[in-house]
Enzyme design. Sequence first.
Site, PDB file in Angstrom:
ATOM      1  N   CYS A 107      23.607  10.135  22.640  1.00  0.00           N
ATOM      2  CA  CYS A 107      24.417   9.110  21.979  1.00  0.00           C
ATOM      3  C   CYS A 107      24.753   9.544  20.542  1.00  0.00           C
ATOM      4  CB  CYS A 107      23.716   7.755  22.057  1.00  0.00           C
ATOM      5  SG  CYS A 107      24.837   6.407  21.707  1.00  0.00           S
ATOM      6  N   HIS A 120      22.842   7.058  27.737  1.00  0.00           N
ATOM      7  CA  HIS A 120      21.393   7.063  27.499  1.00  0.00           C
ATOM      8  C   HIS A 120      20.630   7.441  28.774  1.00  0.00           C
ATOM      9  CE1 HIS A 120      21.160   5.377  23.426  1.00  0.00           C
ATOM     10  NE2 HIS A 120      22.285   4.786  23.750  1.00  0.00           N
ATOM     11  N   GLU A 170      17.620   8.027  29.102  1.00  0.00           N
ATOM     12  CA  GLU A 170      16.240   7.519  29.084  1.00  0.00           C
ATOM     13  C   GLU A 170      16.112   6.099  29.634  1.00  0.00           C
ATOM     14  OE1 GLU A 170      18.234   7.959  26.624  1.00  0.00           O
ATOM     15  OE2 GLU A 170      18.002   6.530  24.987  1.00  0.00           O
ATOM     16  N   SER A 202     -13.069  -5.044  22.148  1.00  0.00           N
ATOM     17  CA  SER A 202     -12.450  -6.366  22.202  1.00  0.00           C
ATOM     18  C   SER A 202     -12.384  -6.902  23.622  1.00  0.00           C
ATOM     19  CB  SER A 202     -11.025  -6.263  21.672  1.00  0.00           C
ATOM     20  OG  SER A 202     -10.246  -5.504  22.585  1.00  0.00           O
ATOM     21  N   GLY A 203     -12.737  -6.050  24.594  1.00  0.00           N
ATOM     22  CA  GLY A 203     -12.545  -6.447  25.991  1.00  0.00           C
ATOM     23  C   GLY A 203     -11.201  -5.968  26.506  1.00  0.00           C
ATOM     24  N   GLY A 204     -10.317  -5.553  25.623  1.00  0.00           N
ATOM     25  CA  GLY A 204      -8.995  -5.070  26.017  1.00  0.00           C
ATOM     26  C   GLY A 204      -9.046  -3.612  26.446  1.00  0.00           C
ATOM     27  N   VAL A 205      -7.935  -3.170  27.029  1.00  0.00           N
ATOM     28  CA  VAL A 205      -7.943  -1.832  27.624  1.00  0.00           C
ATOM     29  C   VAL A 205      -8.049  -0.719  26.572  1.00  0.00           C
ATOM     30  CG1 VAL A 205      -5.422  -1.812  27.837  1.00  0.00           C
ATOM     31  CG2 VAL A 205      -6.758  -0.312  29.261  1.00  0.00           C
ATOM     32  N   ASP A 206      -7.378  -0.879  25.428  1.00  0.00           N
ATOM     33  CA  ASP A 206      -7.332   0.234  24.470  1.00  0.00           C
ATOM     34  C   ASP A 206      -8.716   0.547  23.900  1.00  0.00           C
ATOM     35  OD1 ASP A 206      -4.659   0.003  24.952  1.00  0.00           O
ATOM     36  OD2 ASP A 206      -4.150  -0.880  23.019  1.00  0.00           O
ATOM     37  N   SER A 207      -9.388  -0.473  23.389  1.00  0.00           N
ATOM     38  CA  SER A 207     -10.698  -0.187  22.790  1.00  0.00           C
ATOM     39  C   SER A 207     -11.689   0.256  23.863  1.00  0.00           C
ATOM     40  CB  SER A 207     -11.235  -1.395  22.011  1.00  0.00           C
ATOM     41  OG  SER A 207     -11.443  -2.495  22.864  1.00  0.00           O
ATOM     42  N   SER A 208     -11.547  -0.266  25.077  1.00  0.00           N
ATOM     43  CA  SER A 208     -12.484   0.116  26.144  1.00  0.00           C
ATOM     44  C   SER A 208     -12.308   1.576  26.526  1.00  0.00           C
ATOM     45  CB  SER A 208     -12.272  -0.753  27.384  1.00  0.00           C
ATOM     46  OG  SER A 208     -12.363  -2.109  27.053  1.00  0.00           O
TER      47      SER A 208
END
Length: 506
Positions: free
Chosen positions: A78, A166, A168, A220-226
């Site tokens: 583009c 585009h 993508e 935190s129980g979330g995916v990233d920190s786990s």
Amino acid sequence: MQKIIILDFGSQTTQLIGRRIRELNTYCEIVPYNKMPYDDPDVIGVVLSGSPFSVYDSKAFRTELNRLRGVYPLLGICYGAQFIAREYGGTVEPADSREYGRALLSEVNDADPLMKDIHPGSQVWMSHGDTITSLPEGFMIIASTDQVPIAAFRAPDEKMWGVQFHPEVYHSECGMQILRNFVVDICGSTQSWSAASFIESTVRQLKEQLGDDKVVLGLSGGVDSSVAAVLLNKAIGRNLTCIFVDHGMLRKNEFADVMRDYEGLGLNVIGVDASKKFFADLAGVTEPEKKRKIIGRDFIEVFDEEAHKLSDVKWLGQGTIYPDCIESLSITGTTIKSHHNVGGLPEKMNLKLCEPLRLLFKDEVRAVGRELGMPERLITRHPFPGPGLAVRILGDISPEKVAVLQEADHIFIQGLRDWNLYDKIWQAGTILLPVQSVGVMGDERTYERAVALRAVTSTDAMTADWAHLPYDFLAEVSNKIINKVRGVNRVTYDISSKPPATIEWE
Ligand code: XMP
């Protein structure tokens, strides 16, 4: 490790280019248009992104094309294509009719390596107000649409291409093939970037970086920190201590369930029930930002106190991921902040930061989690705000209100799972409204609370649409909540999209 560089000229789809290239098992980095890493020997190709600017705008972002040309294979998308065309003597003008949305390729030169296996009739996605009306001398058209004669071009005898559409975006049917042609055939990617290779190299690097140092990480129980914790655990084992703070405003049973999952994963976790402190400090507070500030401050205090009980900690581990770190471009200038999951903690604790996921997109974090053998329910868990149910109880917070909301929310979320809807939506939750309304139950008049159900579809939480959940499902959930949750006699469904609304109500 081989990498593609994406020079970001500010387009909304720049991150998507990165994700698509990663889907081709090729590592890539997004950098601001003026931060090309010329010295990096691993770069195998460069993509120039789109931009909200016109190339002839005096404020338009520019890069030194002559330092790239002939050194790396180049693909302009583009604005990137228009920039290349204009730099070398072509003409870019405002289009007679602005081109937005679907278009079909009418002619394709499939002898060109970028257009290999692309056929006329393929749908592409256009989004620009300008168009290239003439090419630099010697440049060749390699694809056209009915509206746009120069939909794609290449420079003669060198590895430089431009596409005005585009590739993508998912609506460009042949987009992935075009990116594959560029990344694999033209740039020579060996496609060796994978979750398994990421784990192997990251564990090796973490071992080198951390040696015998001790690391503390907030879960935190979330995916990233786990996932960050499991990766660090694989690298340094017992030198990692995780702290999971229960502020009292998690979902029903969440603290116990997640602690069990963490222990099953072999993590060294300290669970801290600090709910009394949080409830005491939040008593009577109604203003959303004030609630957030109190929770943030209390969290840091509790975490800091626990971490100080450990000896000799040098690092703070965090689950920061790539979209949190990409230096995005503002239209007026250059850099924006880098984001920390737990703002203020590293400075306060005088610790160095270790962020093993900082190069990954969310879907890659999930793939890494799976490869590490983590349970699916941890990996596919919906995003949940740090302040928890505090931002889903409008007005002041009390343990009693949290208990009511936990019950209603549990019915909603369990219902989504039972109806196989949980994985189809980005995020769902229940909001306790600060209103009471009249109802009738049996022969009795009731005057009780209302809750709102919220479920959205999204790819990144920047924009979101309300999920079009089946009426039968909503009817069942509403019935169950009103019949089973004492204190609630009315259920509503939030049908606002973001923007202009937000996902959370506070
Ligand atoms: P909004 O409400 O801004 O939410 O549309 C976008 C995403 O961010 C989450 N969110 C938060 N996450 N602390 C967090 O860790 C917060 O204070 C916070 N507020 C919103 C929200 O759940 C959604 O995924």
